[in-house]
Design an enzyme around this catalytic site. Sequence first.
Site, PDB file in Angstrom:
ATOM      1  CG  ASN A  85      31.507  59.971  18.091  1.00 24.11           C
ATOM      2  OD1 ASN A  85      30.712  59.991  19.023  1.00 24.11           O
ATOM      3  ND2 ASN A  85      32.179  58.872  17.766  1.00 24.11           N
ATOM      4  CG  PHE A 124      21.893  51.564  18.788  1.00 19.79           C
ATOM      5  CD1 PHE A 124      21.786  50.443  19.594  1.00 19.79           C
ATOM      6  CD2 PHE A 124      21.067  52.646  19.040  1.00 19.79           C
ATOM      7  CE1 PHE A 124      20.883  50.396  20.636  1.00 19.79           C
ATOM      8  CE2 PHE A 124      20.147  52.619  20.086  1.00 19.79           C
ATOM      9  CZ  PHE A 124      20.059  51.500  20.883  1.00 19.79           C
TER      10      PHE A 124
HETATM   11  O1  C5P Z   1      28.712  51.054  10.585  1.00 24.98           O
HETATM   12  P1  C5P Z   1      28.130  51.881  11.642  1.00 24.98           P
HETATM   13  O2  C5P Z   1      29.189  52.598  12.480  1.00 24.98           O
HETATM   14  O3  C5P Z   1      27.081  52.843  11.235  1.00 24.98           O
HETATM   15  O4  C5P Z   1      27.398  50.833  12.591  1.00 24.98           O
HETATM   16  C1  C5P Z   1      26.780  51.167  13.771  1.00 24.98           C
HETATM   17  C2  C5P Z   1      26.700  49.967  14.672  1.00 24.98           C
HETATM   18  O5  C5P Z   1      27.891  49.206  14.651  1.00 24.98           O
HETATM   19  C3  C5P Z   1      26.528  50.361  16.121  1.00 24.98           C
HETATM   20  O6  C5P Z   1      25.847  49.323  16.777  1.00 24.98           O
HETATM   21  C4  C5P Z   1      27.976  50.466  16.588  1.00 24.98           C
HETATM   22  O7  C5P Z   1      28.085  50.329  17.996  1.00 24.98           O
HETATM   23  C5  C5P Z   1      28.612  49.323  15.851  1.00 24.98           C
HETATM   24  N1  C5P Z   1      30.015  49.539  15.472  1.00 24.98           N
HETATM   25  C6  C5P Z   1      30.995  48.780  16.065  1.00 24.98           C
HETATM   26  N2  C5P Z   1      32.303  48.931  15.676  1.00 24.98           N
HETATM   27  C7  C5P Z   1      32.644  49.808  14.737  1.00 24.98           C
HETATM   28  C8  C5P Z   1      31.646  50.596  14.125  1.00 24.98           C
HETATM   29  C9  C5P Z   1      30.344  50.439  14.525  1.00 24.98           C
HETATM   30  O8  C5P Z   1      30.678  47.977  16.954  1.00 24.98           O
HETATM   31  N3  C5P Z   1      33.897  49.954  14.396  1.00 24.98           N
END
Ligand code: C5P
Length: 434
Positions: free
Chosen positions: A229, A348
């Site tokens: 991304n 975040f």
């Molecule tokens: O669910 P979403 O991706 O929007 O959540 C964002 C937050 O969760 C960020 O802090 C990101 O670093 C963390 N995250 C994570 N592992 C994932 C997805 C998101 O640690 N698989």
Amino acid sequence: MTYEQAGSRAVPDLDLAGKHIVLGLSGGIACYKAAELCRALIKHGATVQVVMTEAAEQFITAVTLQALSGRPVYTSQWDSRASGGMDNNMAHINLSREADAIVIAPCSADFMAKLLHGRADDLLSLMCLARPIESVPLLIAPAMNREMWAHPATQRNMAQLQADGATILGVGSGFQACGETGDGRMLEPPELLEDVVSFFMPKVLGGQQVLVTAGPTYEAIDPVRGITNLSSGKMGFALARAAREAGAQVTLVAGPVSLDTPRGVTRIDVKSARDMLHAVETRAQNATVFIASAAVADWRPATAASQKIKKDGSSETPQLAFTENPDILATVARSPAALSGQLFCVGFAAESQDLLENAQAKRLRKKVPLLVGNIGPDTFGKDHNTLVLVDEHGSVELAQASKLALARKLVKEIAVRRAAHLAALSTRSESHAT
Ligand code: C5P
């Protein structure tokens, strides 16, 4: 750099505004780097007074440093010109009294030995000895041949100078002017600048162990293709730097990005979400703050082909099936360290709309005390950002600024909230016990 634009060029943050630095040069080929350091300090808002030893003048002229600093350079203890606004023929007193710090760069092996013994037979050493030791810190950037650096006498001197209250900024490693390769080169001007800026930052996270994730992840489709991304990792790297400046020991787990590691930060490079989880899980147990700023891929290809998928005309268009990645933040947030309050977790949310609502919902879903929202398309790859901080009490906006400026503000917010969170948890457990 800030987002403040001069045309399309970013201008540096004035991290040293209001600081007066006495820049001392002793004799060494690294004097040429001191010219660039002088310029960098001024660019970042400091005023700089240069003092040179006679040996330093063999390597670079006072004219160069006067031109760069915009002030006459002092080289002799017998210089009778007015100094520090005083006409008492005491440059060693006057110049040190107005300094916020004295930075010796380069500091030769000989000058270190001299400082150690409190000798004072030239203006620079005299000024260091005469400085008010409690209020004028001494920062030393050694520069010498690798054998001189490794010599027990130099190492002894360095340890004793530290014990006497000086800050040793360390040395670089690599090819030396003498043709040899090893430790002992003076740090590069940008590194020294980062160290000087960091020195003045309030140590709000002193003694803390901070773990940060940053950047995108890369999920392989086959050995040459993958899904990723647009996250640049800049916010996470800025946070790692700000936490380090605030006195923490910082580990940065970074997805594939091409950014320089902030000074003093331990970096672990990973590719996929599963690699990132693996790197984080063990380290989170010893951390006291976890900041998940990485843009982790939510899904990965269910199977990665072991060989490149060929477009040979005979086969059908490949179909990708996905499987969900582990949620690193949610996993860490339900670990015993986080549930006990020892580990403060910060998430975040990169959203494209309805930032506040989405950030609030995400905080509850991830079960973290603090969630930081930003608009992804507005900030990915850029040097600036706007943040919304959401906790159990409501939300606060941090207005648009450079990512580093925001990271420093966020680090302060984290320090305050972590302390409050710990206090609330201990009150709760006390009331359960009674
Ligand atoms: O669910 P979403 O991706 O929007 O959540 C964002 C937050 O969760 C960020 O802090 C990101 O670093 C963390 N995250 C994570 N592992 C994932 C997805 C998101 O640690 N698989």
